[in-house]
Motif scaffolding. Structure first.
Motif, PDB file in Angstrom:
ATOM      1  N   CYS A 192       0.828  -1.207   0.000  1.00 53.77           N
ATOM      2  CA  CYS A 192       0.000   0.000   0.000  1.00 53.77           C
ATOM      3  C   CYS A 192       0.862   1.256   0.000  1.00 53.77           C
ATOM      4  N   LEU A 196      -3.010   4.960   2.656  1.00 54.64           N
ATOM      5  CA  LEU A 196      -3.737   3.999   3.484  1.00 54.64           C
ATOM      6  C   LEU A 196      -3.131   3.914   4.882  1.00 54.64           C
ATOM      7  N   LEU A 200      -5.207   4.474   8.551  1.00 50.72           N
ATOM      8  CA  LEU A 200      -5.751   3.308   9.228  1.00 50.72           C
ATOM      9  C   LEU A 200      -4.654   2.656  10.056  1.00 50.72           C
ATOM     10  N   GLN A 204      -7.307  -1.740  12.428  1.00 54.31           N
ATOM     11  CA  GLN A 204      -8.354  -1.514  11.428  1.00 54.31           C
ATOM     12  C   GLN A 204      -8.070  -2.301  10.154  1.00 54.31           C
ATOM     13  N   ILE A 205      -6.796  -2.289   9.730  1.00 47.33           N
ATOM     14  CA  ILE A 205      -6.423  -3.034   8.522  1.00 47.33           C
ATOM     15  C   ILE A 205      -6.640  -4.530   8.732  1.00 47.33           C
ATOM     16  N   ILE A 208     -10.323  -5.677   8.567  1.00 51.32           N
ATOM     17  CA  ILE A 208     -10.847  -5.774   7.200  1.00 51.32           C
ATOM     18  C   ILE A 208     -10.295  -7.000   6.497  1.00 51.32           C
ATOM     19  N   LYS A 218     -12.289  -6.688  -0.045  1.00 53.77           N
ATOM     20  CA  LYS A 218     -11.418  -6.238   1.043  1.00 53.77           C
ATOM     21  C   LYS A 218     -10.571  -5.051   0.591  1.00 53.77           C
ATOM     22  N   LEU A 222     -10.749  -1.331   2.280  1.00 58.42           N
ATOM     23  CA  LEU A 222      -9.584  -0.625   2.813  1.00 58.42           C
ATOM     24  C   LEU A 222      -9.528   0.805   2.267  1.00 58.42           C
ATOM     25  N   SER A 225     -12.396   2.908   3.690  1.00 59.04           N
ATOM     26  CA  SER A 225     -12.154   3.283   5.084  1.00 59.04           C
ATOM     27  C   SER A 225     -11.157   4.432   5.179  1.00 59.04           C
ATOM     28  N   VAL A 237      -3.947   0.148  -2.873  1.00 55.62           N
ATOM     29  CA  VAL A 237      -3.894  -1.126  -2.160  1.00 55.62           C
ATOM     30  C   VAL A 237      -3.732  -2.251  -3.173  1.00 55.62           C
TER      31      VAL A 237
END
Length: 251
Positions: A192, A196, A200, A204-205, A208, A218, A222, A225, A237
């Protein structure tokens, strides 16, 4: 191998300077690359595209029988070639002066992950117990965290969090970090950009990635979010899931 890719310009920027690519069935490997460009007058997206194109081209003839160390050297050589190409263009054309990019490259087989990276784009591995970060940011805030001057939580909101200590294309020579790690069936690799990872946290990652959604969903979640958390940068991502070929989804 199951793969997914999602990139978004975010809510603030007008140009997406991130670039990403995934190539399956590369002589027994899967190749994934994420690059986050920087530079004025849209030079960042040029730098990231050159980097991706060069590395991908240089790795097309990688051989399945090579050792992990040989593969790592080949990836590092490809990244250094990309560095020279970006640096030469930036040095010779005034409108591209100072352009550069981060890069994180993953070459994976059924058993091994080989990572090369420069900058603060990241690689994470999720297994049945933990999610671990395989790369270390080449950034000012990471140096401050390592020296104890700020906390990891403070790093995400630090006013100089976008300052890199190492980038591709900004200097004639560059050091490439390499990581070789094992992975097993059902493990997931995440590449990523910092759009991202700066918005996050690991929890949190992980939540998901452990959800029951399909892999592309997914990746979409990501990015969504990160947008909901502010979306102040481009967000990219790439997900790779180590699954049996007969379990692989088409698409």
């Amino acid at each position: 191998m199951k793969t997914a890719l999602k990139s978004d310009v975010g809510l603030i920027r007008t140009v997406n300077e991130d670039r990403a690519v995934v190539q399956n069935r590369l002589n027994g490997f899967t190749l994934a690359i994420v690059a986050d460009g920087m530079g004025g007058h849209q030079a960042g997206d040029i730098a990231s595209q050159i980097a991706i194109d060069t590395v991908k081209r240089e790795l097309q003839n990688i051989e399945p029988g090579m050792s992990p160390e040989e593969c790592g050297q080949r990836i590092a050589d490809a990244v250094r070639k990309a560095n020279r190409e970006v640096f030469e263009i930036a040095s010779s054309q005034e409108q591209y002066q100072g352009m550069g990019t981060t890069i994180v490259v993953a070459l994976v087989s059924d058993e091994l992950i080989i990572i090369a990276h420069i900058g603060d784009s990241r690689a994470y591995k999720l297994d049945d117990e933990f999610m671990i970060q395989l790369t270390e940011d080449h950034s000012l805030v990471n140096e401050l965290v390592k020296s104890g001057q700020i906390s990891p939580e403070e790093a995400n909101s630090h006013p100089r969090r976008n300052v890199l200590t190492r980038a591709l294309g900004t200097d004639e020579q560059v050091e490439v970090d390499l990581c070789i790690d094992a992975w097993k069936q059902e493990d997931v690799l995440l590449l990523c950009s910092d759009g991202l990872s700066s918005l996050l946290d690991d929890g949190q990652i992980t939540a998901i990635l452990r959800s029951g959604e399909e892999l592309q969903s997914k990746a979409n979640l990501l990015v969504q979010s990160a947008l909901q958390a502010g979306g102040d940068d481009n967000i990219t991502v790439v997900l790779l899931a180590n699954v049996q070929a007969d379990d692989e989804e088409k698409g």
